[in-house]
Design an enzyme around this catalytic site. Structure first.
Site, PDB file in Angstrom:
ATOM      1  N   LYS A   1       2.922  54.574  11.332  1.00  0.00           N
ATOM      2  CA  LYS A   1       3.528  55.991  11.522  1.00  0.00           C
ATOM      3  C   LYS A   1       3.947  56.795  11.069  1.00  0.00           C
ATOM      4  CE  LYS A   1       8.940  56.113  11.321  1.00  0.00           C
ATOM      5  NZ  LYS A   1      10.161  55.750  11.298  1.00  0.00           N
TER       6      LYS A   1
ATOM      7  N   GLU B   1      -3.334  52.494   1.803  1.00  0.00           N
ATOM      8  CA  GLU B   1      -3.925  51.541   1.854  1.00  0.00           C
ATOM      9  C   GLU B   1      -4.441  51.613   3.209  1.00  0.00           C
ATOM     10  OE1 GLU B   1      -1.035  51.437   0.953  1.00  0.00           O
ATOM     11  OE2 GLU B   1      -0.324  49.454  -0.576  1.00  0.00           O
TER      12      GLU B   1
ATOM     13  N   GLY C   1       9.644  51.513  10.964  1.00  0.00           N
ATOM     14  CA  GLY C   1       8.899  50.572  11.385  1.00  0.00           C
ATOM     15  C   GLY C   1       8.791  49.397  11.490  1.00  0.00           C
ATOM     16  N   ARG C   2       9.417  48.226  10.081  1.00  0.00           N
ATOM     17  CA  ARG C   2      10.018  47.098  11.180  1.00  0.00           C
ATOM     18  C   ARG C   2      10.024  46.893  12.368  1.00  0.00           C
ATOM     19  NH1 ARG C   2      12.422  48.997   6.624  1.00  0.00           N
ATOM     20  NH2 ARG C   2      14.642  49.312   6.471  1.00  0.00           N
TER      21      ARG C   2
ATOM     22  N   GLU D   1      13.086  44.117   3.586  1.00  0.00           N
ATOM     23  CA  GLU D   1      13.030  45.217   3.497  1.00  0.00           C
ATOM     24  C   GLU D   1      14.301  45.681   3.734  1.00  0.00           C
ATOM     25  OE1 GLU D   1       9.609  48.032   5.873  1.00  0.00           O
ATOM     26  OE2 GLU D   1       8.815  48.287   3.512  1.00  0.00           O
TER      27      GLU D   1
ATOM     28  N   HIS E   1       4.713  18.549   3.101  1.00  0.00           N
ATOM     29  CA  HIS E   1       3.742  18.348   2.056  1.00  0.00           C
ATOM     30  C   HIS E   1       3.404  19.036   0.695  1.00  0.00           C
ATOM     31  CE1 HIS E   1       2.939  14.850   4.643  1.00  0.00           C
ATOM     32  NE2 HIS E   1       3.288  15.559   5.682  1.00  0.00           N
TER      33      HIS E   1
ATOM     34  N   LYS F   1       4.044  53.043  -5.008  1.00  0.00           N
ATOM     35  CA  LYS F   1       3.880  53.945  -4.675  1.00  0.00           C
ATOM     36  C   LYS F   1       2.481  55.417  -5.235  1.00  0.00           C
ATOM     37  CE  LYS F   1       4.608  52.988   0.076  1.00  0.00           C
ATOM     38  NZ  LYS F   1       5.353  53.593   1.374  1.00  0.00           N
TER      39      LYS F   1
HETATM   40  O1  F6P Z   1       6.005  51.135   2.450  1.00  0.00           O
HETATM   41  C1  F6P Z   1       6.825  50.113   2.700  1.00  0.00           C
HETATM   42  C2  F6P Z   1       6.423  50.977   3.883  1.00  0.00           C
HETATM   43  O2  F6P Z   1       6.546  52.182   4.654  1.00  0.00           O
HETATM   44  C3  F6P Z   1       7.121  50.180   5.576  1.00  0.00           C
HETATM   45  O3  F6P Z   1       8.627  50.371   6.216  1.00  0.00           O
HETATM   46  C4  F6P Z   1       5.844  50.225   7.061  1.00  0.00           C
HETATM   47  O4  F6P Z   1       6.308  49.671   7.561  1.00  0.00           O
HETATM   48  C5  F6P Z   1       4.821  50.696   6.329  1.00  0.00           C
HETATM   49  O5  F6P Z   1       4.936  50.859   4.548  1.00  0.00           O
HETATM   50  C6  F6P Z   1       3.924  51.279   6.822  1.00  0.00           C
HETATM   51  O6  F6P Z   1       4.158  52.907   6.529  1.00  0.00           O
HETATM   52  P1  F6P Z   1       3.177  53.549   7.830  1.00  0.00           P
HETATM   53  O7  F6P Z   1       4.051  52.496   8.910  1.00  0.00           O
HETATM   54  O8  F6P Z   1       3.673  54.357   7.936  1.00  0.00           O
HETATM   55  O9  F6P Z   1       1.850  53.114   7.356  1.00  0.00           O
END
Ligand code: F6P
Length: 550
Positions: free
Chosen positions: A208, A214, A269-270, A355, A386, A514
């Protein structure tokens, strides 16, 4: 909008009083007294069947919980969400994921934006793009069709499409294999790259913000790997597309604006699976079926908007969760999908619920009046039986369970599905009924055990029972039923957020780690260590630096 602290409402006072009685109930007695209990406490909506009869509730409980929802203005807040009001107050945004699955032609404006028209314009582009990839018309740099798609994203830009591709794997295109890379841990990408043919791989960089550390690191590594195989930079556009709200960052990464599929800041995002973030799903199962996923979610939206609170599935699921969390003080819930293809559903719900509602401050900035989101965890049945079900049956904490299964399988192996369903239903029955001392004694005596052996074994073999669960039945796990199931949990999460008075649409709690990671990463890469760390962190950094440089 003013926040109502739910502990200050008359309904809360009445529920607290009611709890003194409810604590004495045994569900097995409630079932014995009322043969119609299952019918009274179950309902169907949008192709889903919810049985909530195995909870410590009666009709009065539900009336009081519905009163609580009314006093907390759940209906008004729901309507504000659907209307595009700025309900995400700390980020100054709407939360309009429901608009992403509204059929073409709905009238919804946000500022100067015609939301429905923009959503469908992007969907049309995605339709065309996914058709071209699936049909083989979209060719890689060696003029070959795409065989592998690699979604690089994390959190909401990973969990939704990964979960849905797994859930709907029965429908996946035979030529196209979806892969998901999320972790900054190079073991994730390093294991995948050697299995790919660069000439037939399509990377989707999904973020987003297009700033998530990452995702940016994995995207850069994938890009370098691709260019290592082939010298022409121009070929990147046949193999890299982006999904983002940040056109500028996408362009400076080197992705052709033609290959970018946008969404909007009013999509959390979620909550973004329904947007262009769903591209891997569209590529895997086809746009037509993806539109069934949207339609299933939309049907559940309509139910949430129109059904009275007492017969409203997400409202009931949310309120029963509140009853367990805030009155019985249960600190966790377990999600048990009895469907292998839903194996990523618990992880998806962890982000959705934790979240969204893992907050200690309410919308007015004051500490919340009562505990908020429980810990959400789980795994597929029967595997969980199990592993951790021992604790569910005899542990010292009560963990309410959501059992989710489909009546019809998407395989044709004989016998398996009846065995699966039998286990699912047996677990909820066992949790509810338990096994009394008398029952255990009779059983052991029948096995011929001595009185002394019976005395020794008895306490270990007693099941308290009275442990709550919900059961959700799908007819089959299809795009439409999956869409409805996800929307059910989205709205459950919303209802609970309203009762707790928190903003379910921000996530400030992920920021601190972060920032610290950025600083420590620089130190691991050779920058002067600041000595501002505590001694534990300082010594961990020193050990890692030593290992990384030898
Ligand atoms: O660190 C949490 C977060 O902001 C989530 O809410 C989000 O889904 C995820 O990181 C990834 O964010 P982006 O889509 O901006 O890479």
């Amino acid at each position: 909008m003013p926040v109502t602290h739910f502990t200050a409402t008359p309904a809360h006072a009445a529920l607290t009083e009611h709890l003194t009685v409810a604590r004495r109930w045994k569900m097995r007695d409630l079932f014995a007294e009322d043969p119609a209990r299952a019918q009274a406490f179950s309902l169907e909506a949008a192709g889903l069947f919810l049985d909530y009869s195995k909870n410590r509730i009666n009709r009065d409980t539900l009336d009081l919980l519905a009163a609580l929802a009314r006093e907390c203005q759940v209906e008004m807040r729901r309507d504000a969400m659907f209307a595009g009001e700025t309900i995400n107050e700390t980020e100054g945004r709407a939360a309009l994921h429901t608009a992403l699955r509204a059929p073409r032609g709905q009238n919804l404006r946000l500022g100067g934006q015609d939301v429905n028209a923009e959503v469908h314009a992007v969907l049309d582009r995605l339709h065309d793009f996914s058709n071209r990839v699936r049909s083989g018309a979209w060719l890689g740099y060696k003029e070959e069709p795409i065989t592998d798609i690699v979604n690089i994203g994390i959190g909401g830009s990973d969990l939704g499409p990964k979960m849905a591709c797994q859930a709907l794997r029965a429908y996946v295109h035979p030529r196209i294999k979806p892969h998901f890379v999320s972790n900054v841990d190079g073991h994730d990408l390093a294991a995948l790259l050697p299995t790919l043919n660069p000439a037939t791989t399509l990377f989707i960089i999904a973020s987003k913000t297009f700033t998530t550390a990452e995702t940016m690191m994995n995207a850069q590594t994938a890009r370098a790997w691709f260019l290592d195989q082939h010298p022409y930079v121009d070929d990147l556009k046949k193999h890299f597309v982006a999904v983002s709200t940040n056109a500028e960052a996408v362009q400076s990464f080197g992705i052709d604006p033609e290959n970018m599929f946008p969404f909007w800041d009013w999509v959390g995002g979620r909550y973004s699976l329904w947007s262009a973030i769903g591209l891997p799903v569209m590529l895997a199962i086809g746009f037509e079926r993806f539109s069934h996923l949207l339609a299933g979610a939309h049907e559940l939206d309509r139910h949430f908007q129109t059904a009275p609170l007492e017969r409203n599935m997400p409202v009931l699921l949310g309120l029963i969760g509140i009853w367990n969390r805030n009155y019985f003080n249960e600190a966790a819930i377990s999600i048990a999908p009895y469907h292998q293809d839903l194996k990523f559903f618990p992880a998806y719900l962890q982000q959705l619920e934790m979240e969204s509602n893992g907050k200690h401050v309410s919308l007015d900035g004051k500490p919340v009046a009562a505990p908020t989101c429980p810990i959400v965890w789980g795994d597929v049945g029967t595997n969980g039986q199990h592993a951790y079900f021992q604790l569910l049956h005899q542990g010292t904490d009560i963990v309410p369970v959501d059992f989710i299964t489909a009546l019809r399988p998407s395989h044709d192996l004989p016998g398996h599905h009846a065995a699966l369903l039998a286990n699912c239903f047996a677990q909820s029955e066992a949790l509810m009924l338990g096994k009394s001392a008398d029952e255990v004694k009779r059983e052991l005596a029948k096995e011929g055990k001595s009185a002394a052996a019976i005395d020794a074994l008895l306490p270990h073999k007693i099941f308290e029972g009275n442990r709550p669960s919900n059961t959700i039945l799908l007819d089959e796990l299809s795009p439409a039923s999956l869409g409805a199931l996800i929307a059910l949990y989205e709205h459950k999460t919303f209802v609970q957020g309203v009762i707790w008075g928190v903003n379910s649409f921000d996530q400030w709690g992920v920021e601190l780690g972060k920032v610290l990671a950025k600083q420590i990463q620089a130190e691991l890469n050779g920058a002067n260590t600041s000595n501002q760390h505590d001694s534990s962190t300082q010594s961990l950094i020193a050990r890692a630096r030593a290992a990384l440089t030898t």
